[in-house]
Motif scaffolding. Structure first.
Motif, PDB file in Angstrom:
ATOM      1  N   CYS A  19      33.554  46.460  42.171  1.00  0.00           N
ATOM      2  CA  CYS A  19      34.169  47.704  41.676  1.00  0.00           C
ATOM      3  C   CYS A  19      35.577  47.913  42.232  1.00  0.00           C
ATOM      4  O   CYS A  19      36.179  48.967  42.012  1.00  0.00           O
ATOM      5  CB  CYS A  19      33.287  48.891  42.033  1.00  0.00           C
ATOM      6  SG  CYS A  19      33.127  49.205  43.796  1.00  0.00           S
ATOM      7  N   CYS A  25      31.779  51.110  38.423  1.00  0.00           N
ATOM      8  CA  CYS A  25      31.930  49.816  37.753  1.00  0.00           C
ATOM      9  C   CYS A  25      32.775  49.959  36.491  1.00  0.00           C
ATOM     10  O   CYS A  25      32.524  50.833  35.659  1.00  0.00           O
ATOM     11  CB  CYS A  25      30.557  49.262  37.394  1.00  0.00           C
ATOM     12  SG  CYS A  25      30.630  47.713  36.486  1.00  0.00           S
ATOM     13  N   SER A  33      31.116  50.100  32.016  1.00  0.00           N
ATOM     14  CA  SER A  33      30.319  49.440  33.050  1.00  0.00           C
ATOM     15  C   SER A  33      29.690  48.160  32.521  1.00  0.00           C
ATOM     16  O   SER A  33      29.400  48.041  31.337  1.00  0.00           O
ATOM     17  CB  SER A  33      29.216  50.382  33.532  1.00  0.00           C
ATOM     18  OG  SER A  33      29.778  51.517  34.127  1.00  0.00           O
ATOM     19  N   CYS A  37      25.182  46.583  36.073  1.00  0.00           N
ATOM     20  CA  CYS A  37      25.188  47.924  36.669  1.00  0.00           C
ATOM     21  C   CYS A  37      24.447  48.925  35.785  1.00  0.00           C
ATOM     22  O   CYS A  37      23.803  49.839  36.296  1.00  0.00           O
ATOM     23  CB  CYS A  37      26.619  48.393  36.914  1.00  0.00           C
ATOM     24  SG  CYS A  37      27.431  47.481  38.242  1.00  0.00           S
ATOM     25  N   LYS A  40      20.851  48.303  36.575  1.00  0.00           N
ATOM     26  CA  LYS A  40      20.540  48.760  37.934  1.00  0.00           C
ATOM     27  C   LYS A  40      20.400  50.281  37.977  1.00  0.00           C
ATOM     28  O   LYS A  40      19.589  50.812  38.715  1.00  0.00           O
ATOM     29  CB  LYS A  40      21.641  48.300  38.880  1.00  0.00           C
ATOM     30  CG  LYS A  40      21.458  48.680  40.296  1.00  0.00           C
ATOM     31  CD  LYS A  40      20.885  47.551  41.072  1.00  0.00           C
ATOM     32  CE  LYS A  40      20.873  47.911  42.545  1.00  0.00           C
ATOM     33  NZ  LYS A  40      20.269  46.901  43.335  1.00  0.00           N
ATOM     34  N   CYS A  57      28.531  51.705  40.804  1.00  0.00           N
ATOM     35  CA  CYS A  57      28.483  50.261  41.011  1.00  0.00           C
ATOM     36  C   CYS A  57      27.107  49.863  41.542  1.00  0.00           C
ATOM     37  O   CYS A  57      26.601  50.460  42.493  1.00  0.00           O
ATOM     38  CB  CYS A  57      29.565  49.839  41.999  1.00  0.00           C
ATOM     39  SG  CYS A  57      29.541  48.093  42.413  1.00  0.00           S
ATOM     40  N   GLY A  58      26.513  48.856  40.920  1.00  0.00           N
ATOM     41  CA  GLY A  58      25.188  48.411  41.322  1.00  0.00           C
ATOM     42  C   GLY A  58      25.193  47.521  42.548  1.00  0.00           C
ATOM     43  O   GLY A  58      24.166  47.300  43.167  1.00  0.00           O
TER      44      GLY A  58
END
Length: 129
Positions: A19, A25, A33, A37, A40, A57-58
């Motif tokens: 990120c 993200c 994104s 993500c 997630k 952000c994952g």
């Protein structure tokens, strides 16, 4: 003392390259994104067009900094093995006493010693930092 400095004393946090340290993200098409993500954060496939921007952000969980996978595994492996031992060992004692095995005295002694060692290690006051 803030959370970031407290965490840095335990282990090193690295900038999240996924990120770019923003916590959001933007690696998909048109700054949306990425699919990883979205999955997630449990955005369902029929909602992905509607809610595809501004997703956390994952990789870093929205912090912008992350730790290495090996550091996470090193922190979690010992407690998980200890927890597994504290669940399985009483069951082993119970089964040996229910079935009246000839080795039940030995099983109780061994399992009791192992459980005592695990509990002493995790609850001792003088653990090394």
């Amino acid at each position: 003392m803030n959370q970031e400095s407290a965490n840095s004393n335990l282990h090193t946090l690295y900038p999240c390259n996924h990120c770019k340290e923003t916590g959001t993200c933007t690696n998909g098409n048109n700054d949306s994104s990425c699919l990883s993500c979205l999955k997630k954060n449990t955005v369902y496939p029929w909602e992905r067009n509607k809610y595809s921007q501004g997703i956390i952000c994952g990789v870093c969980g929205g912090l912008g900094k992350t730790e290495l996978m090996t550091a996470r595994m090193n922190e979690r492996t010992k407690p998980m093995l200890a927890l597994w031992g504290l669940v399985v060992l009483p069951l082993l004692i119970l089964f040996s006493l229910i079935y009246k095995s000839d080795l039940s005295g030995t099983v109780v002694t061994l399992a009791g010693t192992l459980m005592g060692s695990i509990i002493t290690y995790y609850f001792s006051i003088k653990k090394s930092q």
